[in-house]
Design an enzyme around this catalytic site. Structure first.
Site, PDB file in Angstrom:
ATOM      1  N   LYS A  32       0.818  -1.209   0.000  1.00 29.59           N
ATOM      2  CA  LYS A  32       0.000   0.000   0.000  1.00 29.59           C
ATOM      3  C   LYS A  32       0.862   1.274   0.000  1.00 29.59           C
ATOM      4  O   LYS A  32       2.060   1.219   0.281  1.00 29.59           O
ATOM      5  CB  LYS A  32      -0.947  -0.014   1.216  1.00 29.59           C
ATOM      6  CG  LYS A  32      -1.979  -1.161   1.148  1.00 29.59           C
ATOM      7  CD  LYS A  32      -3.191  -0.797   0.334  1.00 29.59           C
ATOM      8  CE  LYS A  32      -3.961  -1.942  -0.278  1.00 29.59           C
ATOM      9  NZ  LYS A  32      -4.631  -2.867   0.586  1.00 29.59           N
TER      10      LYS A  32
HETATM   11  C1  PLP Z   1      -5.728  -3.748   0.841  1.00 31.78           C
HETATM   12  C2  PLP Z   1      -7.206  -3.640   0.779  1.00 31.78           C
HETATM   13  C3  PLP Z   1      -8.017  -3.808   1.927  1.00 31.78           C
HETATM   14  C4  PLP Z   1      -7.455  -4.118   3.290  1.00 31.78           C
HETATM   15  O1  PLP Z   1      -6.673  -5.211   3.327  1.00 31.78           O
HETATM   16  P1  PLP Z   1      -5.839  -5.740   4.592  1.00 31.78           P
HETATM   17  O2  PLP Z   1      -4.920  -6.704   3.946  1.00 31.78           O
HETATM   18  O3  PLP Z   1      -6.815  -6.372   5.519  1.00 31.78           O
HETATM   19  O4  PLP Z   1      -5.127  -4.609   5.242  1.00 31.78           O
HETATM   20  C5  PLP Z   1      -9.379  -3.616   1.794  1.00 31.78           C
HETATM   21  N1  PLP Z   1      -9.926  -3.271   0.630  1.00 31.78           N
HETATM   22  C6  PLP Z   1      -9.193  -3.098  -0.488  1.00 31.78           C
HETATM   23  C7  PLP Z   1      -9.869  -2.662  -1.738  1.00 31.78           C
HETATM   24  C8  PLP Z   1      -7.816  -3.274  -0.447  1.00 31.78           C
HETATM   25  O5  PLP Z   1      -7.082  -3.109  -1.560  1.00 31.78           O
END
Ligand code: PLP
Length: 387
Positions: A193
């Protein structure tokens, strides 16, 4: 020896694998972690509110709550918005599976509606048509960092939870940053991210009362200042450690630089792939302001859709891999996953735009430290494969 110059070096670079993503971590993060370790205050310490304050300030929200990951952020936000047993949420089938799973944790039904072919976000008209008297919340996703049409969703008059996990740094045409409109909005800090803490998540909110509820539910249902043996509601352990929050604070210091670097890499890709877009019909991410002048993407991934008339997306991924370039199908449509077909009766053909995009799209290597030479190697290889 001059092993690092000339053809030998070039050959070695050819063989270097270009990863799909890579976090930016350095001395500031190392120092921040050591400081927490030496303090002995590893959880429920001062780094948590500091990270929350810094994050809320960045997106312009009244408050924020740090939680263990983006999925638990979705879970607590949906509870706070009134998603319970027997209700429904309306969301996009073209998102990471966690968006829909979080509703299922509360025994609510994820009702999908098709996406806009340009922005790839939930289509407001389709979402409106999917509303029933059981709809508890609309859950727009700012997919690939492109801001969803929140003005249209807010006009529907229902509670909203925004999945902003891919959209840190994005901005809406009517002013606010994504996550700063007051609707509970979630972010995630997995290593790919825009901001990474390893695992981690954040909920930004417009109401302090919602933060009280979320802070209690992330910590076993304990009220602030309540004796630790008493709990006045059901809670979870969705806490984020001070170690992770310290990394998050160090990442906040360099967030603007990392976002700018991602935007620069995206611009290199756009230049390098312009020929393939024009001549082969390769579809690139939509430009800022594609539907509303002033919308701005927060760059998370660089995804392309392969043309309908050539090699399949999976063939392209395999050919890239054979030449040392990582890529992956991104994203698969949720309603076509076995669990969602079996459990909720979803079938092929229900959301044709999402299905078409999901079948043709792949994420290319994309991270802030990527060099222009790497972007050119990926783009050149893709051109070879597609021509
Ligand atoms: C990364 C992501 C999440 C959250 O993911 P975690 O791995 O639980 O931190 C939620 N929604 C989307 C669209 C994502 O890309």
């Amino acid at each position: 020896m001059s092993a690092d110059t000339g053809p030998a070096r070039m050959e070695r670079e050819e063989l270097d694998i270009i990863p799909i993503a890579q976090p930016v971590m350095g001395k500031p993060e190392e120092d921040a972690v050591l400081e927490v370790l030496r303090s002995g205050h590893l959880s429920l310490g001062p780094r948590v509110p500091e990270f929350e304050r810094r994050f809320a300030e960045h997106v312009g929200s009244t408050c924020a709550s740090a939680v263990s990951n983006g999925t638990t952020a979705l879970h607590l936000s949906m509870r706070a918005a009134g998603v319970t047993d027997g209700t429904e949420i309306v969301t996009s089938p073209f998102t990471f599976v966690a968006t829909a799973n979080a509703a299922v944790y509360e025994r609510a039904r994820p009702v999908f509606a098709d996406i806009d072919p340009v922005t790839l976000n939930l289509d407001p008209a389709a979402a409106r048509a999917a509303i029933t008297d059981k709809t508890a919340a609309i859950v727009p996703v700012h997919i690939f960092g492109y801001p969803a049409d929140m003005v249209a969703f807010e006009a529907l008059g229902l509670p909203i939870v925004e999945d902003a996990a891919q959209a840190l740094g994005a901005r809406h045409h009517d002013g606010p940053a994504v996550g700063g409109r007051g609707n509970p909005s979630i972010f995630g800090f997995y290593p790919n991210k825009q901001l990474a803490t390893g695992e981690g998540g954040m909920i930004t909110m417009g109401e302090a009362a919602m933060k009280v509820r979320v802070d209690s539910e992330r910590n076993q249902g304990r009220a602030p200042n309540m004796d630790w043996l008493d709990h006045d509601r059901l809670g979870f352990n969705y806490r984020l450690s001070d170690v992770a929050c310290a990394i998050g604070i160090a990442q906040m210091d360099r967030l603007d630089d990392m976002l700018a670097a991602r935007a620069r890499v995206a611009a290199w890709y756009r230049d390098a792939l312009a020929g393939l877009e024009r001549e082969r019909g390769l579809q690139l991410p939509c430009a800022d302001g594609a539907t509303h002048d002033g919308d701005r993407r927060g760059w998370f991934v660089f995804t392309v859709q392969v043309p309908r008339d050539g090699l399949s997306r999976d063939d392209v991924i395999n050919a890239l891999r054979a030449r040392g370039i990582q890529s992956k199908p991104y994203l698969p449509a949720i309603h076509l996953m076995s669990y969602y077909k079996d459990e909720f009766g979803y079938r092929e053909g229900m959301f044709p735009v999402a299905e078409d995009v999901a079948a043709r799209s792949l994420a290319l290597p994309f991270f802030p430290q990527m060099t222009q030479a790497q972007v050119e190697r990926v783009s050149g290889t893709l051109a070879d494969i597609l021509s």
